[in-house]
Design an enzyme around this catalytic site. Structure first.
Site, PDB file in Angstrom:
ATOM      1  N   THR A 135      46.206  46.051  47.552  1.00  0.00           N
ATOM      2  CA  THR A 135      45.854  44.836  46.804  1.00  0.00           C
ATOM      3  C   THR A 135      45.306  45.199  45.433  1.00  0.00           C
ATOM      4  O   THR A 135      44.529  46.162  45.292  1.00  0.00           O
ATOM      5  CB  THR A 135      44.818  43.929  47.513  1.00  0.00           C
ATOM      6  OG1 THR A 135      44.385  42.921  46.586  1.00  0.00           O
ATOM      7  CG2 THR A 135      43.588  44.660  48.001  1.00  0.00           C
ATOM      8  N   ILE A 136      45.702  44.409  44.453  1.00  0.00           N
ATOM      9  CA  ILE A 136      45.142  44.611  43.107  1.00  0.00           C
ATOM     10  C   ILE A 136      43.686  44.157  43.081  1.00  0.00           C
ATOM     11  O   ILE A 136      42.946  44.479  42.170  1.00  0.00           O
ATOM     12  CB  ILE A 136      45.932  43.855  42.007  1.00  0.00           C
ATOM     13  CG1 ILE A 136      45.814  42.338  42.176  1.00  0.00           C
ATOM     14  CG2 ILE A 136      47.379  44.300  41.954  1.00  0.00           C
ATOM     15  CD1 ILE A 136      46.144  41.554  40.912  1.00  0.00           C
ATOM     16  N   ASP A 137      43.273  43.377  44.090  1.00  0.00           N
ATOM     17  CA  ASP A 137      41.924  42.795  44.077  1.00  0.00           C
ATOM     18  C   ASP A 137      40.835  43.780  44.527  1.00  0.00           C
ATOM     19  O   ASP A 137      39.654  43.543  44.277  1.00  0.00           O
ATOM     20  CB  ASP A 137      41.866  41.557  44.987  1.00  0.00           C
ATOM     21  CG  ASP A 137      42.888  40.505  44.604  1.00  0.00           C
ATOM     22  OD1 ASP A 137      43.307  40.497  43.429  1.00  0.00           O
ATOM     23  OD2 ASP A 137      43.275  39.705  45.472  1.00  0.00           O
ATOM     24  N   MET A 179      42.885  38.161  37.170  1.00  0.00           N
ATOM     25  CA  MET A 179      43.084  37.883  38.603  1.00  0.00           C
ATOM     26  C   MET A 179      42.060  38.626  39.463  1.00  0.00           C
ATOM     27  O   MET A 179      41.381  39.529  38.982  1.00  0.00           O
ATOM     28  CB  MET A 179      44.475  38.344  39.015  1.00  0.00           C
ATOM     29  CG  MET A 179      45.537  37.281  38.942  1.00  0.00           C
ATOM     30  SD  MET A 179      47.035  37.947  39.673  1.00  0.00           S
ATOM     31  CE  MET A 179      48.097  36.539  39.532  1.00  0.00           C
ATOM     32  N   GLY A 180      42.038  38.294  40.720  1.00  0.00           N
ATOM     33  CA  GLY A 180      41.105  38.960  41.628  1.00  0.00           C
ATOM     34  C   GLY A 180      40.748  38.072  42.801  1.00  0.00           C
ATOM     35  O   GLY A 180      39.871  38.397  43.598  1.00  0.00           O
ATOM     36  N   GLN A 285      49.573  41.409  35.759  1.00  0.00           N
ATOM     37  CA  GLN A 285      48.664  42.423  36.316  1.00  0.00           C
ATOM     38  C   GLN A 285      49.223  43.117  37.555  1.00  0.00           C
ATOM     39  O   GLN A 285      48.749  44.167  37.956  1.00  0.00           O
ATOM     40  CB  GLN A 285      47.329  41.773  36.677  1.00  0.00           C
ATOM     41  CG  GLN A 285      46.473  41.499  35.476  1.00  0.00           C
ATOM     42  CD  GLN A 285      45.397  40.489  35.810  1.00  0.00           C
ATOM     43  OE1 GLN A 285      44.301  40.845  36.160  1.00  0.00           O
ATOM     44  NE2 GLN A 285      45.738  39.221  35.733  1.00  0.00           N
TER      45      GLN A 285
HETATM   46  O1  F6P Z   1      45.881  39.045  45.966  1.00  0.00           O
HETATM   47  C1  F6P Z   1      46.525  39.404  44.798  1.00  0.00           C
HETATM   48  C2  F6P Z   1      46.628  38.249  43.852  1.00  0.00           C
HETATM   49  O2  F6P Z   1      47.323  38.649  42.703  1.00  0.00           O
HETATM   50  C3  F6P Z   1      45.290  37.614  43.472  1.00  0.00           C
HETATM   51  O3  F6P Z   1      44.619  38.338  42.491  1.00  0.00           O
HETATM   52  C4  F6P Z   1      45.720  36.240  43.031  1.00  0.00           C
HETATM   53  O4  F6P Z   1      44.685  35.314  43.184  1.00  0.00           O
HETATM   54  C5  F6P Z   1      46.865  35.945  43.972  1.00  0.00           C
HETATM   55  O5  F6P Z   1      47.334  37.185  44.439  1.00  0.00           O
HETATM   56  C6  F6P Z   1      48.014  35.202  43.355  1.00  0.00           C
HETATM   57  O6  F6P Z   1      48.900  34.870  44.364  1.00  0.00           O
HETATM   58  P1  F6P Z   1      50.409  34.428  44.160  1.00  0.00           P
HETATM   59  O7  F6P Z   1      51.214  35.639  43.800  1.00  0.00           O
HETATM   60  O8  F6P Z   1      50.803  33.882  45.478  1.00  0.00           O
HETATM   61  O9  F6P Z   1      50.415  33.435  43.041  1.00  0.00           O
END
Ligand code: F6P
Length: 366
Positions: A135-137, A179-180, A285
């Protein structure tokens, strides 16, 4: 001959291919032609609907630097796993059936928080599971670091770097929204790396008056511009006190902003009279190639997953502990979030160099 299943689940990141390559290369080295790797398409969906392909050693060549995932991914919410699909199919039973029909030795799951919960559910259902922390988070409990995080921080830092010159030319306030999801890790790291003046993260609810005062103080010091790194989940002190429902009702009554950065931007413009611009790098990101740190981390995590398979040690997530590669039981990981500790040394040190977190007036002058 052993057969290993593999899938990538949830939001993608830059180092998924690099991690699968790490697992595969180590497995081929251990077992030679006595191992077959089955790749499931689009995450758990591929396991539910038996959508898979047999991968060859050549599939894992030349992918160390390729972002995205060669298997595709999808979000299959954990909370709906026990709910039958639109045709009444029992998803969990179906996943078990696919696993058994293919006579898999184990399933390797590359995923973040929700995906780890499903991985743990499958473990409870008797499947041999090895999980890898994606995860990038960086919000996965049980590991100091997730793959994808450092690459995403690089992208977000580049975004802040790019804003610096234009911000200084125009003397504006710039907000970069990072993001996060519900945590502040990417914003905290990119904010420090990019030299942001103010960093707002969910773990430290902000007071708009403190933010505005920090901006005014910079003006008094003759600074022409300011940069705020704001997490997508940043929240004001006021809103943090509300229940989910109260917050929803409040938002429904007020002006609807696309995200927190735009709301903050409007407030700052009104309260300071300064020109404010908002930049949202968003899914960029998660894009591009993995940074060298992630390539190394992915290779190591992947190789360790192969080692656990060889040892038949299942039910673990491979993790980073004390800056080294380790393993943690999946049952301990599932359902927990790793958040930024507002009292941690990184926050203290960031404050010491003058970064405002919107929670308290800075004591020292920047
Ligand atoms: O969990 C990784 C992430 O990029 C979060 O940082 C972000 O809130 C979410 O996924 C975005 O999700 P999606 O790709 O479904 O828009």
């Amino acid at each position: 001959m052993i057969r290993v299943g593999m899938l990538t689940s949830g939001g993608d990141c830059q180092a998924l291919n690099a991690t699968m390559r790490g697992v595969a290369k180590a497995l081929y080295k251990m077992y030679g032609s006595d191992v077959e790797i089955i790749g499931f398409e689009d995450g758990y969906k591929g396991l539910i609907y038996a959508d898979f392909r047999i991968l060859k050693p050549s599939d894992f060549s030349g992918i160390l630097t390729k972002g995205g995932t060669m298997l595709g991914t999808s979000r299959q919410p954990f909370k709906l796993m026990r709910t039958p699909d639109e045709n009444g199919l029992d998803k969990v039973e179906s996943m078990k059936q696919t696993y058994r029909k293919l006579r898999l030795e184990c399933l390797v799951v590359l995923g973040g928080n929700g995906s780890q919960k499903t991985a743990n559910l499958l473990r409870e259902e008797g499947l041999n599971i090895i999980a890898l922390p994606k995860t990038i988070d960086n919000d996965l409990w049980g590991t100091e670091m997730t793959f994808g995080f450092q690459s995403a921080v690089n992208v977000a830092t580049n975004a802040i770097d790019g804003i610096h010159t234009t911000a200084s030319s125009h003397g504006r306030v710039f907000i970069v929204e990072i993001m996060g999801h519900k945590v502040g890790w990417p914003t905290l790291h990119a904010g420090i790396a990019g030299g942001a003046d103010i960093i707002l993260i969910p773990e430290i609810p902000y007071d708009i008056k403190v933010v505005v005062e920090a901006l005014k103080e910079r003006n008094r010091q003759g600074k022409r511009f300011s940069i705020l790194a704001v997490a997508e989940g940043a929240i004001s002190k006021e809103d943090a006190k509300l229940t989910k429902k109260e917050l929803k009702d409040k938002k429904a009554k007020g002006v609807v902003y696309p995200s927190v950065a735009y709301e903050l931007g409007a407030q700052i413009q009104e309260m300071t009279g300064q020109e404010v611009r908002v930049t949202v790098p968003g899914h960029m990101q998660r894009g591009g190639e993995p940074c060298p740190y992630d390539r190394v981390l992915s290779t190591r995590l992947g190789a360790e997953a192969a080692y656990l398979i060889q040892q038949k040690e299942y039910g673990y997530m491979v993790c980073v502990k004390n800056n080294d590669i380790d393993k943690v039981p999946l049952r301990e990981v599932a359902g927990k979030l790793k958040v930024v500790d507002p009292n941690s040394s990184i926050i203290r040190e960031a404050k010491m160099v003058g970064i405002c977190f919107g929670d308290e007036k800075l004591k020292e002058k920047d």
